[in-house]
Design a protein around this motif. Structure first.
Motif: not given
Ligand code: FAD
Ligand code: PYC
Length: 402
Positions: A146-169
């Motif tokens: 929710p904290i992403i500004n999808i309108e974007g002042p220069r480049y609106p967010v059009l979508g994303a490549l999503w990997q649900p089992r990616g992450g961090t360690a």
């Protein structure tokens, strides 16, 4: 009052070097330690020394932003990165060491039509490779973060490549967990032991010279990331590698506000939130070769600017720490896991800006290559690909400007 902070047993031994080992690995980063671990675990080879010029995990392994994903384009890459990601799933249990693996999901934002096409293509390739990713629309992006500004002042967010089992360690824990397991198998991890020369006879390795004396070996694995060119020079061959600084920074800690990893590759910045609450932030690599472990000043401004426009909520956060690591870049942005012109010297490098995620798979493949002379996971990543023009182009999937 401080008694509880004393008397802890050492997690790994700190032995004097022997005269000779079956295998020496140079570099106690994640890849070197994982190589040693899988030599023992998969092949029962434990007369192994891992030599480290500084402290264990003090190179890029302890300096990276811990993103784990396997959404690469080419089959050979998807295979090794997905092997690594899947090993991460159970590695804490296997090593009995909490690596804090957190498959919270990674998204790479598409902010131009070109990126939309590219990521749709990657999602199709991943489906064929058995890697679970999908291209998601902008509303889903907003729902997940929710904290992403999808309108974007220069480049609106059009979508994303999503990997649900990616992450961090937890990056240090990966090095520490492997180190303890290697030590428990009887291997020697020798810190503050810089390799200063490589000894050969009749085109075959016989040992190394170090700041703690000469040490003999039957086989040598060079796993030193940004210093690969320096070690190759000692052995008398050249590598198609450039070393540059890549930097990162963390903010003051704040309450949980983001439970996915976001990479915004067009404006160029990426961010996740650590368990301590700090925002973990990075951007592009230096545009010139260097060994500074610091990073250029202008990248700090560019990265922060990119992230403020993507996440306006962070604009008044204070940054606490900033650092750099020396990454080893190949022309096709794919690693090298290979035999070398010197018999019984093997090299693992070229992970560039993206090797943390690959540590378990890379160690698995390198150990197999060193024992059997070949490994299915490493087959495409040989040095000969640069002579033969069989590049494995991952410049987009690398996700970090360079
Ligand atoms: P290192 O951890 O650097 O280990 C090599 C070791 O070799 C070092 O400890 C060094 O001291 C030692 N050495 C060098 N020369 C000698 C010598 N002569 N004798 C003895 N020892 C020697 N990857 C991801 O997948 N996700 C990320 O989010 C990510 N973010 C990153 C952010 C930053 C700022 C940086 C710098 C890198 C990032 N990476 C990321 C890349 C990742 O950190 C590296 O690809 C990976 O850690 C390389 O591990 P390594 O074991 O090969 O190298
Ligand atoms: O490879 O995912 C990655 C990465 C992110 C930041 C640096 N590398």
């Amino acid at each position: 009052a401080f008694r509880q902070h004393t008397g802890w047993p050492r997690a790994w031994a700190s032995p004097e070097p022997r005269e000779r080992y079956d295998v020496i690995i140079v570099g106690a980063g994640g890849h070197g330690l994982a190589t040693a671990y899988y030599l023992g675990r998969n092949f029962g080879i434990t007369n192994v020394a891992v030599l480290e010029k500084g402290w264990l995990g003090g190179g890029n392994t302890g300096r990276n932003t811990t993103i784990i994903r396997s959404n690469y384009l080419q089959d050979a890459s998807a295979a090794i990165y997905e092997k690594a990601r899947s090993l991460y799933e159970t590695l804490s249990q296997e090593l009995n060491f909490n690596l804090m693996f957190s498959p919270r999901g990674v998204m790479m934002l598409a902010q131009t039509e070109h990126e939309v096409r590219g990521y749709r293509r990657t999602a199709e390739a991943n489906a064929l490779q058995g890697v679970e990713t999908e291209f998601i629309g902008r509303e889903r992006v907003k729902e997940l973060c929710p904290i992403i500004n999808i309108e974007g002042p220069r480049y609106p967010v059009l979508g994303a490549l999503w990997q649900p089992r990616g992450g961090t360690a937890r990056h240090d824990a990966v090095a520490w967990g492997y180190a303890r397991a290697c030590s428990d198998m009887g291997m020697h991890i020798i810190q503050r032991c810089e390799v200063t020369g490589i000894r050969t006879e009749g085109g075959r390795v016989t040992g190394v010279s170090t700041t703690r004396g000469d040490i003999g070996c039957n086989k040598l694995g060079i796993v030193v990331a940004g210093h690969s060119g320096v070690l190759a020079q000692m052995a008398g061959f050249r590598l198609p590698i450039e070393s540059v600084a890549l930097q990162a920074m963390v903010s003051e800690p704040v309450k949980p506000c983001m439970d996915v990893v976001v990479m915004a590759n067009t404006v160029h910045g990426y961010m996740s939130q650590s368990d301590k609450g700090e925002m973990v932030i990075g951007g592009g690599a230096d545009g010139f070769n260097n060994y500074t472990q610091r990073g250029s000043f202008h990248h700090i401004e560019e990265t922060v600017r990119a992230l403020c426009e993507t996440f306006p909520i962070i604009s008044r956060l204070k940054m606490l720490r900033q650092w750099g690591g020396i990454v080893d870049m190949t022309g096709d942005r794919s690693p090298i896991i290979s035999k070398t012109p010197v018999e019984n010297i093997f090299i693992n490098c070229g992970w560039g800006t993206g090797g943390f995620k690959a540590i378990p798979g890379s160690g698995w493949a390198m150990a197999e290559l060193m024992v059997k002379g070949e490994s299915p996971l490493a087959a495409e990543f040989g040095l000969n690909r640069f002579r033969e023009g069989r590049f494995i182009d991952e410049s987009v999937a690398a996700g970090v400007a360079h």
